[in-house]
Motif scaffolding. Structure first.
Motif, PDB file in Angstrom:
ATOM      1  N   TYR A 103       0.841  -1.193   0.000  1.00  0.00           N
ATOM      2  CA  TYR A 103       0.000   0.000   0.000  1.00  0.00           C
ATOM      3  C   TYR A 103       0.879   1.248   0.000  1.00  0.00           C
ATOM      4  O   TYR A 103       1.916   1.292   0.666  1.00  0.00           O
ATOM      5  CB  TYR A 103      -0.891   0.039   1.248  1.00  0.00           C
ATOM      6  N   GLU A 160      -3.087   3.797  -2.628  1.00  0.00           N
ATOM      7  CA  GLU A 160      -2.954   2.972  -3.828  1.00  0.00           C
ATOM      8  C   GLU A 160      -2.412   1.603  -3.441  1.00  0.00           C
ATOM      9  O   GLU A 160      -1.381   1.503  -2.760  1.00  0.00           O
ATOM     10  CB  GLU A 160      -2.037   3.636  -4.843  1.00  0.00           C
ATOM     11  N   ASP A 209      -0.676  -1.691  -4.692  1.00  0.00           N
ATOM     12  CA  ASP A 209       0.134  -2.288  -5.754  1.00  0.00           C
ATOM     13  C   ASP A 209       0.145  -3.797  -5.533  1.00  0.00           C
ATOM     14  O   ASP A 209       0.579  -4.271  -4.479  1.00  0.00           O
ATOM     15  CB  ASP A 209       1.579  -1.770  -5.703  1.00  0.00           C
ATOM     16  N   THR A 258      -2.393  -1.619 -10.170  1.00  0.00           N
ATOM     17  CA  THR A 258      -2.737  -0.697  -9.093  1.00  0.00           C
ATOM     18  C   THR A 258      -4.244  -0.570  -8.939  1.00  0.00           C
ATOM     19  O   THR A 258      -4.995  -0.738  -9.897  1.00  0.00           O
ATOM     20  CB  THR A 258      -2.144   0.698  -9.350  1.00  0.00           C
ATOM     21  N   THR A 317      -7.082   1.931  -6.422  1.00  0.00           N
ATOM     22  CA  THR A 317      -7.201   3.027  -5.460  1.00  0.00           C
ATOM     23  C   THR A 317      -8.247   2.699  -4.404  1.00  0.00           C
ATOM     24  O   THR A 317      -9.313   2.170  -4.714  1.00  0.00           O
ATOM     25  CB  THR A 317      -7.584   4.331  -6.176  1.00  0.00           C
TER      26      THR A 317
END
Length: 449
Positions: free
Chosen positions: A107, A132, A134, A146, A148
């Protein structure tokens, strides 16, 4: 200052001293106020830095818990005020990811005070954080994908900032494991993640494993030569994953999602399958759809924002139908019907290559299908007249031609056509029109000249 002294008349030395003392006192008061303001700013900056560090530590603990598949450790990052539903979903997330082959899960905070927090009785210090995620799938993602998230953190009595809610903001991305337990089927070239039964996922994997070498036969091996398929259980889940109204995709069996351009060539795009439309396809339809979407994966690094949709969708359809033995009339039934109905005015259907807006849907009747079919015919013209390598070269030339930003998209296309085929857009359009009308000719509609 001097003018004031003069207008005031003669002033004794004692008065001047008193006046100067007053200035000194006023200066001292001003300095004290400024220092207090500066101290307050420093305190606020330090508090924000402490908060950011604490949130980052909690996010790191959450990421480590997910990677370790440790539901208790994940739940331990929640604030005491966290609702029972949030606690339950921590355990569900770990369970839903049990089969997913993760090689990365991290994160990154993007912004603090990122959204307006709702009022909450008795709430202490809170922070609205945009984060975000990953994540990468082992063996398929060289670079992470990715997503959000918008999260609310709350300061605990021991100074930690813990997760209090993930429902205070309506945005954010929904991933497959947010919807239920993910089943996994891994093939030679494919990875299928789904909420459907194992047999359905295995069938998808078999289609994908057939599609990859077929696509590489046209587009070469310069792409990852692997695909990730996402298979939700319902149309509503399909829409949720795309962040769109599923009704807009009623007739679309699958969608390829990813970022355009060479910068994202190391990411493996996702092919998300629309269960209702997919289940209604026959064997040939499923083969064409998966090969079409796999072509998008293979060409993504050479697909730029200025690449015309007729070209990107046309090459995908051309590759999808290649080797199926279908005639032009069988491949383009809606367009053929429109040509037949137009009679002597059929050439008007091919006045220009389809514009990008033609692929957005919403048009009445079969307009969307006709846009795809016209695009297939355009690629057929390139292959039939110049050879299949020229279609690949044209695609690459369009991608390269707009990267310096000096040309409009139409000019990029015209220059790429001239460089690869030796003719401009107008001449190519005329040949495309003639070829399509010849292939779909009826007694009432034949190509002119």
């Amino acid at each position: 200052m001097r003018q004031s002294l003069r207008t005031a008349g003669p002033i004794s030395r004692r008065s001047v001293l008193r006046y100067g003392a007053g200035l000194a006192v006023a200066g001292a008061v001003g300095t004290t106020a400024w220092q207090a303001w500066a101290d307050a700013v420093d305190d606020e900056r330090e508090a924000h830095a402490v908060r950011a560090d604490a949130v980052a530590r909690t996010l790191a603990a959450r990421a480590a818990a997910v990677r370790a598949r440790d539901a208790r450790a994940l739940a331990a990052t929640l604030a005491p005020s966290a609702p029972a539903d949030l606690v339950r979903r921590q355990h569900e997330l770990v369970a839903n990811l049990a089969e997913v082959p993760l090689s990365r899960w991290d994160y990154r905070p993007l912004a603090y005070d990122a959204f307006t927090l709702p009022a909450a009785d008795g709430a202490g210090d809170r922070a609205a954080v945009a984060v975000e995620l990953d994540y990468a799938l082992a063996g398929f993602d060289e670079e992470p994908m990715t997503a959000t998230q918008y999260l609310t953190f709350e300061r605990a009595t021991d100074g930690r900032w813990l997760l209090a809610s993930d429902q205070d903001h309506g945005g954010g991305d929904v991933l497959l494991w947010d919807l239920g337990p993910v089943r996994v089927v891994r093939g030679r070239y494919s990875l299928v993640l789904g909420l459907r039964d194992q047999a359905a996922l295995a069938a998808l994997g078999a289609e994908a494993d057939q599609a990859v070498p077929n696509v590489s036969g046209v587009w070469g091996g310069g792409w990852g030569q692997r695909t990730v398929l996402i298979a939700p259980q319902t149309a509503d889940q399909f829409g949720t994953l795309l962040g769109a109204d599923p009704a807009a995709f009623t007739g679309i069996a699958a969608v390829c999602t990813g970022e355009l351009g060479a910068a994202d060539a190391r990411r493996t795009d996702r092919i998300t399958v629309n269960p209702g439309a997919w289940d209604g396809l026959n064997a040939l339809g499923r083969r064409v759809v998966i090969t079409h979407e796999t072509t998008h994966v293979a060409t993504r690094a050479q697909t730029e924002r200025w690449t015309p949709r007729w070209l990107s969708e046309g090459v995908a359809d051309w590759t999808g139908y290649l080797g199926t033995g279908r005639t032009p009339a069988q491949t383009t039934p809606e367009l053929g019907a429109a040509v037949s109905a137009a009679g002597p005015n059929a050439s008007r259907l091919f006045a220009a290559l389809p514009r990008d807006a033609a692929f957005d849907g919403g048009a009445p009747g079969t307009a969307l299908q006709q846009a795809y079919q016209k695009s297939w015919f355009a690629c057929r013209t390139v292959v039939e007249r110049y050879g299949q390598p020229k279609l690949v070269a044209l695609y690459a030339a369009v991608a390269a031609g707009g990267r310096d930003g000096t040309l409009a998209p139409d000019a990029v296309l015209d220059r790429a056509l001239r460089a690869t085929l030796g003719i401009g857009t107008a001449a190519f359009t005329a040949r495309w029109r003639a070829d399509a009308l010849a292939a779909l000719a009826t007694p009432q509609a034949r190509p002119a000249g």
